[in-house]
Design a protein around this motif. Structure first.
Motif, PDB file in Angstrom:
ATOM      1  N   ASP A 190       0.858  -1.062   0.116  1.00  0.00           N
ATOM      2  CA  ASP A 190       0.120  -0.028   0.038  1.00  0.00           C
ATOM      3  C   ASP A 190       0.806   1.108   0.150  1.00  0.00           C
ATOM      4  O   ASP A 190       1.652   1.477   0.984  1.00  0.00           O
ATOM      5  CB  ASP A 190      -0.969   0.006   1.248  1.00  0.00           C
ATOM      6  CG  ASP A 190      -1.855  -0.997   1.153  1.00  0.00           C
ATOM      7  OD1 ASP A 190      -2.382  -1.376   0.064  1.00  0.00           O
ATOM      8  OD2 ASP A 190      -2.399  -1.454   2.057  1.00  0.00           O
ATOM      9  N   ARG A 203       0.781  -5.997   2.285  1.00  0.00           N
ATOM     10  CA  ARG A 203      -0.491  -6.649   2.170  1.00  0.00           C
ATOM     11  C   ARG A 203      -0.333  -8.255   2.032  1.00  0.00           C
ATOM     12  O   ARG A 203       0.706  -8.604   1.528  1.00  0.00           O
ATOM     13  CB  ARG A 203      -1.635  -6.400   1.339  1.00  0.00           C
ATOM     14  CG  ARG A 203      -1.768  -4.781   1.272  1.00  0.00           C
ATOM     15  CD  ARG A 203      -2.731  -4.542   0.210  1.00  0.00           C
ATOM     16  NE  ARG A 203      -2.537  -5.134  -1.194  1.00  0.00           N
ATOM     17  CZ  ARG A 203      -1.860  -4.269  -1.825  1.00  0.00           C
ATOM     18  NH1 ARG A 203      -1.522  -3.044  -1.797  1.00  0.00           N
ATOM     19  NH2 ARG A 203      -1.805  -4.991  -3.090  1.00  0.00           N
ATOM     20  N   TRP A 205      -2.470 -12.015   1.695  1.00  0.00           N
ATOM     21  CA  TRP A 205      -3.756 -12.838   1.406  1.00  0.00           C
ATOM     22  C   TRP A 205      -3.354 -14.383   1.234  1.00  0.00           C
ATOM     23  O   TRP A 205      -2.308 -14.978   1.332  1.00  0.00           O
ATOM     24  CB  TRP A 205      -4.379 -12.514   0.316  1.00  0.00           C
ATOM     25  CG  TRP A 205      -3.862 -12.710  -0.930  1.00  0.00           C
ATOM     26  CD1 TRP A 205      -2.265 -12.612  -1.303  1.00  0.00           C
ATOM     27  CD2 TRP A 205      -4.227 -13.272  -2.094  1.00  0.00           C
ATOM     28  NE1 TRP A 205      -1.975 -13.294  -2.813  1.00  0.00           N
ATOM     29  CE2 TRP A 205      -3.148 -13.396  -3.292  1.00  0.00           C
ATOM     30  CE3 TRP A 205      -5.647 -13.305  -2.535  1.00  0.00           C
ATOM     31  CZ2 TRP A 205      -3.678 -13.927  -4.604  1.00  0.00           C
ATOM     32  CZ3 TRP A 205      -6.020 -13.540  -3.985  1.00  0.00           C
ATOM     33  CH2 TRP A 205      -5.023 -14.089  -4.914  1.00  0.00           C
ATOM     34  N   CYS A 222      -7.823  -7.136   1.094  1.00  0.00           N
ATOM     35  CA  CYS A 222      -6.896  -7.952   1.936  1.00  0.00           C
ATOM     36  C   CYS A 222      -6.870  -7.596   3.187  1.00  0.00           C
ATOM     37  O   CYS A 222      -6.782  -6.479   3.646  1.00  0.00           O
ATOM     38  CB  CYS A 222      -5.480  -7.650   1.385  1.00  0.00           C
ATOM     39  SG  CYS A 222      -5.182  -8.345   0.025  1.00  0.00           S
ATOM     40  N   SER A 225      -2.419  -6.872   7.065  1.00  0.00           N
ATOM     41  CA  SER A 225      -1.246  -6.121   6.506  1.00  0.00           C
ATOM     42  C   SER A 225      -0.389  -5.564   7.658  1.00  0.00           C
ATOM     43  O   SER A 225      -0.814  -5.911   8.695  1.00  0.00           O
ATOM     44  CB  SER A 225      -1.991  -4.628   6.118  1.00  0.00           C
ATOM     45  OG  SER A 225      -2.599  -3.958   7.064  1.00  0.00           O
TER      46      SER A 225
END
Length: 257
Positions: A190, A203, A205, A222, A225
């Protein structure tokens, strides 16, 4: 509202080697590639094809075309512990400029990627540069030329190549292999200029590959983080450090159709 069909591109990317890793482990040590490309690596490839701070590339899907294989090699990465004493720090320990490490790369990789761009709404000063058709035409032209910048597969050590393709065409190695779930993996960063927040975050996932196709979650979806550090937003100004799309090379009538 953006017309998805007028902002998307589909391309094939391939190379001899790839190294897709969690960037939090980039500094030194042994490295072992993920088996599948990360969202951030594919976004970086899309940005190497064409990018302006006016737009944000969103990776929709990736299709793994060749069987996943790995190859281990000895490498000599830079020694980040410090190299030689300097006038500023004469007490710095003298160490060799390189060290030896074992990297496990993916070998002989090929992917099909579907992506589209959206406006960066955190750049209101570039609102006049939001000409969707022209950005799309220039992006497709750069893709046909192999990208505006060099293409890398996860790291500069792994040269890649791109060309336009139809997503889903040709036979893939995992077309009939069903579902394959992966654990928690790095998704992307990000960046402050894409979030409006003066922080750099990583991030994560949990991807699932279905018959060789991975559909990426959008960055805002997601749930996991990690804050890395504070980072200021880089400023862009048309005519100063940015060439707006209207001043890109002239577009022909054929391109506009």
């Amino acid at each position: 509202m953006s017309d998805f069909r007028r902002s998307s591109i589909e391309f094939k990317v391939w190379g001899r080697f790839a190294l897709f890793t969690d960037p939090l482990t980039k500094i030194g040590g042994e490295k072992c590639s993920y088996h599948i490309p990360t969202y951030e690596a594919l976004k970086g490839i899309a940005k190497s094809i064409y990018w302006k701070p006016t737009i944000i590339w969103v990776i929709d899907e990736v299709r793994v075309m060749k069987r996943i294989r790995t190859q281990t090699k000895g490498t000599k990465p830079l020694n980040f512990e410090g190299i030689y004493p300097s006038e500023r720090n004469p007490q710095k320990k003298e160490t060799p400029p390189n060290t030896l490490a074992i990297y496990t790369f993916l070998s002989d990789v090929e992917y099909q990627v579907k992506a589209h761009f959206e406006w960066n709404m955190h750049r209101p000063e570039l609102a006049e540069d939001r000409n969707e058709s022209k950005h799309h035409i220039v992006a497709k032209r750069m893709l046909e030329r192999g990208g505006r910048q060099d293409i890398f597969l996860g790291t500069r050590d792994c040269q890649g190549y791109v060309e336009p393709c139809k997503f889903g065409s040709d036979e893939g190695a995992y077309d009939t292999d069903g579902e394959l779930a992966y654990g928690l993996m790095f998704h992307g960063f990000d960046y402050p200029d894409e979030t409006g927040d003066n922080n750099l975050r990583a991030r994560f996932w949990q991807p699932t590959m279905m018959n060789g196709v991975i559909r990426f979650s959008r960055p805002e979806d997601c749930k996991v983080s990690k804050l890395i550090r504070e980072m200021p937003v880089k400023k862009f100004e048309c005519g100063q450090n940015l060439l707006d799309v209207e001043k890109e090379e002239p577009l022909s009538l054929e391109d506009m159709t």
